[in-house]
Design an enzyme around this catalytic site. Structure first.
Site, PDB file in Angstrom:
ATOM      1  N   ASP A 184     -10.004  -4.972  -4.164  1.00 31.86           N
ATOM      2  CA  ASP A 184      -9.475  -3.834  -3.573  1.00 31.86           C
ATOM      3  C   ASP A 184     -10.382  -2.649  -3.501  1.00 31.86           C
ATOM      4  O   ASP A 184     -10.471  -1.999  -4.351  1.00 31.86           O
ATOM      5  CB  ASP A 184      -7.899  -3.631  -3.823  1.00 31.86           C
ATOM      6  CG  ASP A 184      -7.048  -2.869  -2.702  1.00 31.86           C
ATOM      7  OD1 ASP A 184      -7.629  -2.117  -1.917  1.00 31.86           O
ATOM      8  OD2 ASP A 184      -5.746  -2.803  -2.924  1.00 31.86           O
ATOM      9  N   SER A 241       0.778  -1.035  -0.154  1.00 30.71           N
ATOM     10  CA  SER A 241      -0.070  -0.067   0.078  1.00 30.71           C
ATOM     11  C   SER A 241       0.912   1.286   0.105  1.00 30.71           C
ATOM     12  O   SER A 241       1.709   1.641  -0.962  1.00 30.71           O
ATOM     13  CB  SER A 241      -1.001   0.274   1.139  1.00 30.71           C
ATOM     14  OG  SER A 241      -1.862   0.850   1.097  1.00 30.71           O
ATOM     15  N   HIS A 275      -7.805  -5.441  -0.049  1.00 30.16           N
ATOM     16  CA  HIS A 275      -6.401  -4.651   0.205  1.00 30.16           C
ATOM     17  C   HIS A 275      -5.322  -5.674   0.887  1.00 30.16           C
ATOM     18  O   HIS A 275      -4.348  -5.122   1.177  1.00 30.16           O
ATOM     19  CB  HIS A 275      -6.630  -3.487   1.018  1.00 30.16           C
ATOM     20  CG  HIS A 275      -5.806  -2.394   0.822  1.00 30.16           C
ATOM     21  ND1 HIS A 275      -5.058  -1.913  -0.384  1.00 30.16           N
ATOM     22  CD2 HIS A 275      -4.926  -1.650   1.820  1.00 30.16           C
ATOM     23  CE1 HIS A 275      -4.251  -1.183  -0.227  1.00 30.16           C
ATOM     24  NE2 HIS A 275      -4.127  -0.890   0.969  1.00 30.16           N
TER      25      HIS A 275
END
Length: 260
Positions: free
Chosen positions: A213, A98, A241
């Protein structure tokens, strides 16, 4: 073993170094608003396969010092550079999740990928971060009711079902961070991007992205894949995610195969 590395005067970064004698090294960069502990389900498995796994906590997060400043891409990349230098790491796989993926991309561009031979981007915040609208929502939440904001993040993070105790564990990880750091990184995601950095990456790159996601849409993974020459995109069909946990067995297998 855990220890601290000074990245600038008065700022110490926490490092978890598992199986230091391992013959291949993976340096894990966590996501917002978490810590190196998010990779627990990698640390359980990969060291037994001969890997040295190093997890670092960003400044302001986990067990690291929590200064009021330094929450921009360049400084965060410089913190990684300081750790790589202090540990004299060479030929490592840099794996960022991320926002950690975004920081890893900036590291590769800004420091010519010093010491890194392979890059892994996991649901990376790339090529851009978040919209002003989303950022404001999270910043306001952070500054007014951070536990509730973290609960909201947990609710959209995973595609697969998570248990109540797991959600609590995840939330506590976020609470370990400083609130000012949590808000500042969200502002960084709003104000900065790595669009121009992607063309500078020349090491073999693996992109792992959950197709469900809701935090960083799968299309971003596809765009990143197009912009990094010769990169490999592996869609994770049953992940949101958090592919590193949601499909941990497959994730670990794909990672090991890529490192070779």
């Amino acid at each position: 073993m855990g220890y601290y590395i000074t990245v600038e005067p008065g700022v110490n970064i926490f490092v978890e170094d598992i199986n230091p004698k391992g013959n291949k090294t993976i340096l894990f960069i966590h996501g917002w608003p978490l810590s190196h502990k998010q990779f627990e389900y990698q640390f359980n498995v990969l060291p037994a396969m001969g890997f040295r796994c190093i997890g670092i906590d960003w400044r302001g997060f986990g067990n690291s010092d929590k200064p009021y400043t330094g929450y921009n891409l360049d400084r965060m990349a410089d913190d990684i550079r300081a750790v790589v230098g202090a540990l004299q790491l060479n030929n490592v796989t840099l794996a960022g999740h991320s926002t950690g993926g975004m920081i890893s991309i900036r590291y590769m561009a800004r420091h010519q990928g010093h010491g890194v031979s392979k890059l892994v981007l996991i649901d990376a915040a790339s090529p851009i971060g978040v919209t002003a609208e989303v950022a404001e929502q999270f910043i306001t939440g952070t500054l007014n009711d951070r536990p509730k904001m973290l609960q909201d993040v947990t609710n959209i993070f995973f595609f697969q079902h998570i248990t109540g105790p797991f959600a609590d564990w995840f939330l506590q990880m976020g609470l370990q961070a400083a609130s000012w750091a949590t808000a500042s990184i969200m502002a960084m995601l709003r104000d900065e991007n790595v669009y121009d950095d992607l063309g500078k990456i020349i090491v073999p790159t693996l992109i792992i992205h959950g197709i469900h996601d809701k935090v960083v849409p799968f299309a971003r993974g596809e765009e990143t894949h197009k912009l990094i020459k010769g990169s490999q995109l592996v869609p994770f069909q049953y992940s949101g995610h958090g592919a590193f946990w949601e499909e941990r067995d497959r994730f670990n297998k794909v990672l090991v195969q890529f490192i070779g």
